[in-house]
Every structure is written in C-alpha cells, then in structure tokens.
Design an enzyme around this catalytic site. Sequence first.
Site, mmCIF file in Angstrom:
data_model
loop_
_atom_site.group_PDB
_atom_site.id
_atom_site.type_symbol
_atom_site.label_atom_id
_atom_site.label_comp_id
_atom_site.label_asym_id
_atom_site.label_seq_id
_atom_site.Cartn_x
_atom_site.Cartn_y
_atom_site.Cartn_z
ATOM 1 N N HIS A 47 0.819 -1.223 0.000
ATOM 2 C CA HIS A 47 0.000 0.000 0.000
ATOM 3 C C HIS A 47 0.848 1.266 0.000
ATOM 4 C CE1 HIS A 47 -3.742 -2.153 0.783
ATOM 5 N NE2 HIS A 47 -3.172 -2.798 1.772
ATOM 6 N N GLU A 152 -6.553 -12.876 5.133
ATOM 7 C CA GLU A 152 -7.247 -11.583 5.142
ATOM 8 C C GLU A 152 -8.637 -11.673 4.521
ATOM 9 O OE1 GLU A 152 -4.561 -8.057 4.945
ATOM 10 O OE2 GLU A 152 -3.684 -9.189 3.301
ATOM 11 N N ASP A 178 -8.615 -6.096 6.286
ATOM 12 C CA ASP A 178 -9.131 -6.769 5.091
ATOM 13 C C ASP A 178 -10.045 -7.929 5.456
ATOM 14 O OD1 ASP A 178 -8.218 -5.511 2.624
ATOM 15 O OD2 ASP A 178 -6.221 -5.855 3.412
HETATM 16 C C1 3PY Z 1 -4.951 -5.626 7.398
HETATM 17 O O1 3PY Z 1 -5.383 -5.470 8.552
HETATM 18 O O2 3PY Z 1 -5.680 -5.823 6.425
HETATM 19 C C2 3PY Z 1 -3.510 -5.571 7.142
HETATM 20 O O3 3PY Z 1 -3.094 -5.778 6.028
HETATM 21 C C3 3PY Z 1 -2.514 -5.249 8.207
HETATM 22 O O4 3PY Z 1 -2.659 -5.638 9.390
HETATM 23 MG MG MG Z 2 -4.504 -6.063 4.569
#
Ligand code: 3PY
Ligand code: MG
Length: 256
Positions: A47, A152, A178
């Site tokens: 990012h 995620e 995420d």
């Molecule tokens: C998220 O929380 O999505 C991350 O990539 C980092 O912790």
């Molecule tokens: Mg993330």
Amino acid sequence: MFRRNRLKTRLNQGKSSTGCWLFLGSPAATEVLAHVGFDALIIDHEHSPGGLETAVHQLRAAGGSDATVLARLADNNASEIKRLLDAGVEGVIAANVESAEEVERLVQAAYYPPRGRRGAHFTVSRAAGWGASSQTYFDNIQDEILVVAMIESARGVATLPEICQVPGLDMLFIGPLDLSASIGETGRYDAPAFQTLLAQAEQTILASGVRLGGTELPGSPAAALFARGYSFVTVGSDVGFLRQSACAAAASTSRP
Ligand code: 3PY
Ligand code: MG
C-alpha cells in the site's frame, strides 16, 4: 552482509516478538524505528510508495540495528520476491493468500532448489555482501529466510486447513482490516461475525502448529494477543506513530 535472522531465532526459541510497519518509504524514519526495540520492521510494498531502491536505503538504515527487516509484497510474484531477497530483506510476507497453491508459490520463490526455484546469483547480490560473503550466504540462507502469508478474507480462513499444511511456511499473519472488509464489516472489529471469523482463524492456525501473527486492535493490545497464542504482533507503524504524536501535540498546545 549475511546475518542470522534474529526474529526467526527468537520465534524458534518460543519468544514472543514485536514488529512495526513501515509505510512511509523513509530511510530516516526506518533508522529511528530500528533502534527503539522492535524485533522486526516490515517494509510495506502493498500500500506504500517506496520501491526496490528505497527498500535498499531502508535496509542500510536498519543495518546497524538488531531489528530483522521483512518486506510485505506488492504481489505474490517470484521476480519481486527474488529482487527483495537479493537486496537483503530477511523474510517476505504475502498479502491475502486464499489457497495452498498461492502459499506453495511463495515458498518456491523464497527458497533455492531443491526446496524452491529461487534463481541463484548470490555471487553478486547485496544480501551476500555483494558477493563477499557468498559462500556463507548460500550455506545458511535456507535456514534463515522467514516466509509469512497473510490471512485476510473469509475465503482464506475457509482454506486454512490446506494452507497450514504447506511445508516451508513459517507463520500465518491475520490482517484484520481486510478480513473484516471481506465480510462487509470493514473496521467493525466488535461485529459478532468478525469476532467469530477471527476466532476460527486463530484456532485453526494454532491447532495446525504454524505460528500465528497479527496486529494490535482496539481492545486487543499485544499482551492480550500473546496470551491468546500469537507469536508475533505488530504494534504500530511509522505513519501511525508520527500522526498520533503530531495530533496529540497539536491538540494539547494552546495558542495564546
Ligand atoms: C490488514 O489489517 O488488512 C492488514 O493488512 C494489516 O494488518
Ligand atoms: Mg490487509
């Protein structure tokens, strides 16, 4: 120059460890944070603006410290992994893996044959002292690289039983933002559906024997996560620390 992966050594010794994210692409900020006591720094390429050359400056900035330097990848891409490892990062983190095949691809890219398919040019790479420590590097690096994949999404959690079986995977790191977004609860960490999914991810990873990593959340400081079985917890970022202290200073300074 080759050096032992201190974070991996700590984890192998069963020591809980902390990390800090680097989103600024700033060698100066990296240098400051390398000397405050974190076990690892994570250069973010998912990012953040910094590229490979910035990462080399960040590695130099952290070089005199005890902090292990990892990189979160822009993509789970073999050429990106090769160049980052050759530059000297000590481990790689792939974002949002959802299948055992993706994790196998990550491991293959991180390891030299026979375990993997990483191209060998340690005779000239920065990671091997531009060749000065090429033999030491080649003899040791397979034991030192840290390979981390992030869970995620709800899909990633559902696939965990297969993901956890991939040999060479050192840690699964849960990305809560995420993960919450994947079920339409972005940032709502107290939503029951998120809590259930998080608990399922944590329990599956812990039961598999793969190390569990994650990040502090409101109401879940590092101590609480370590008590739940996490081995590695990120406790902030360069942007976050700068912003929080700047906001506090601005808010607490009265203007006569
Ligand atoms: C998220 O929380 O999505 C991350 O990539 C980092 O912790
Ligand atoms: Mg993330």
